[in-house]
Design a protein around this motif. Structure first.
Motif, PDB file in Angstrom:
ATOM      1  N   ARG A 174      -7.580 -31.517 -87.570  1.00  0.00           N
ATOM      2  CA  ARG A 174      -6.163 -31.857 -87.479  1.00  0.00           C
ATOM      3  C   ARG A 174      -5.986 -32.978 -86.477  1.00  0.00           C
ATOM      4  N   ILE A 175      -4.841 -33.653 -86.571  1.00  0.00           N
ATOM      5  CA  ILE A 175      -4.544 -34.815 -85.745  1.00  0.00           C
ATOM      6  C   ILE A 175      -3.132 -34.671 -85.191  1.00  0.00           C
ATOM      7  N   THR A 176      -2.965 -35.066 -83.939  1.00  0.00           N
ATOM      8  CA  THR A 176      -1.636 -35.220 -83.357  1.00  0.00           C
ATOM      9  C   THR A 176      -1.460 -36.669 -82.944  1.00  0.00           C
TER      10      THR A 176
ATOM     11  N   ALA B  68      -7.927 -34.195 -82.956  1.00  0.00           N
ATOM     12  CA  ALA B  68      -7.855 -35.558 -82.419  1.00  0.00           C
ATOM     13  C   ALA B  68      -6.446 -35.877 -81.951  1.00  0.00           C
ATOM     14  N   ILE B  69      -6.370 -36.528 -80.785  1.00  0.00           N
ATOM     15  CA  ILE B  69      -5.111 -37.053 -80.262  1.00  0.00           C
ATOM     16  C   ILE B  69      -5.176 -38.576 -80.397  1.00  0.00           C
TER      17      ILE B  69
ATOM     18  N   GLY C 121     -11.175 -36.619 -93.558  1.00  0.00           N
ATOM     19  CA  GLY C 121     -11.025 -35.634 -92.506  1.00  0.00           C
ATOM     20  C   GLY C 121     -11.800 -34.373 -92.807  1.00  0.00           C
ATOM     21  N   ALA C 122     -12.180 -33.652 -91.758  1.00  0.00           N
ATOM     22  CA  ALA C 122     -12.962 -32.443 -91.913  1.00  0.00           C
ATOM     23  C   ALA C 122     -12.072 -31.285 -92.338  1.00  0.00           C
ATOM     24  N   ALA C 123     -12.667 -30.317 -93.057  1.00  0.00           N
ATOM     25  CA  ALA C 123     -11.929 -29.123 -93.437  1.00  0.00           C
ATOM     26  C   ALA C 123     -11.603 -28.308 -92.206  1.00  0.00           C
TER      27      ALA C 123
ATOM     28  N   TYR D  22      -5.598 -35.075 -91.717  1.00  0.00           N
ATOM     29  CA  TYR D  22      -5.741 -36.531 -91.728  1.00  0.00           C
ATOM     30  C   TYR D  22      -4.937 -37.193 -92.841  1.00  0.00           C
ATOM     31  N   ASP D  23      -5.074 -36.730 -94.081  1.00  0.00           N
ATOM     32  CA  ASP D  23      -4.411 -37.403 -95.196  1.00  0.00           C
ATOM     33  C   ASP D  23      -2.889 -37.368 -95.066  1.00  0.00           C
TER      34      ASP D  23
END
Length: 267
Positions: A232-234, A51-52, A10-12, A247-248
């Motif tokens: 970030r991801i949801t 990201a969703i 994942g990106a910073a 991500y992690d």
């Protein structure tokens, strides 16, 4: 100042990603008693790629339609830069700085690549209402259109018919059309859908390019794309937020593994 979060995948999170620019508050959307989104609360930070993700039927596209004004919530609200926008029609939301692409191709196939961009560029100007104005009046927008085509990798294709573009090139054109209003927030609905590895790599580079100076929110099934791009991801499941984070952290969440990632979490 908070230092950026980073991980092996994942990106910073960029240092500028401190303030919330797009916010969903307790969004509910019902269709004849069925809740497609159920009390969704979500904050998108300025300058990030968010990201969703989630299984089919999780409510991802419904959420995008609520954020962009194509659907009105049953309850709850959407705010852009602090202003409530869920009561506005889509074209007014675009003018306030939020634009989107669609999962299904939405270009004009019988028009050239440049003409597709020109039509979008002229929409907020008086030109669409001046029916007897010669087409040469659009020449003033040609330079701007060509800059956008350069940004999305179509600088060598301005006179090609949109119908003759490959699937990946149509995606590039759609993103270019989304950029014509210079949005602060860009929503991308499955930008790599139906693409091979070469097309996916091209879209990853393109998203990085267009994310410079703006916030990007994408619905995406390809987890390698999510890992490459997302700060970030949801995760959505059954219309509700299941998890949110970097991500992690998300990929190790037992609820996410069970609901969506499965063996991918161990890859």
């Amino acid at each position: 100042m908070t230092s950026p979060s980073s991980s092996a995948h994942g990106a910073a999170v960029p240092p500028a990603a401190l303030d919330t620019i797009l916010e969903a508050r307790h969004l509910v959307k019902e269709f004849r008693g069925f809740r497609a989104t159920n009390d969704v609360t979500l904050g998108i930070r300025e300058g990030e790629i968010h990201a969703i993700i989630g299984p089919n039927g999780a409510g991802k596209t419904t959420l995008f339609n609520l954020l962009s004004g194509f659907l009105k919530p049953t309850s709850g609200e959407v705010r852009l830069s602090g202003e409530r926008i869920d009561t506005l029609p889509p074209h007014q939301i675009v003018r306030r700085g939020l634009s989107r692409s669609f999962q299904i191709s939405s270009v004009f196939p019988t028009m050239t690549v440049r003409e597709n961009v020109l039509v979008a560029l002229q929409s907020p100007t008086p030109l669409p209402h001046q029916f007897w104005t010669p087409l040469s009046r659009l020449d003033s927008l040609n330079d701007q259109a060509d800059r956008i085509l350069t940004d999305v990798g179509l600088a060598d294709a301005p006179t090609r018919l949109a119908a003759d573009l490959s699937h990946g090139e149509k995606r590039q054109l759609e993103i270019g059309i989304s950029l014509t209003q210079n949005p602060k927030v860009l929503l991308l609905d499955e930008p790599t859908s139906g693409m091979g590895s070469e097309g996916v790599a091209r879209v990853i580079d393109l998203v990085r390019q267009v994310a410079r100076g703006r916030t990007v929110v994408l619905v995406e099934h390809n987890m390698s794309v999510v890992a490459e791009l997302a700060n970030r991801i949801t995760v959505l499941q059954y219309g509700s937020v299941l998890a949110s984070g970097v991500y992690d952290d998300v990929r190790r969440d037992p609820r996410v593994i069970e609901a969506y990632l499965g063996d991918e979490a161990h890859a």
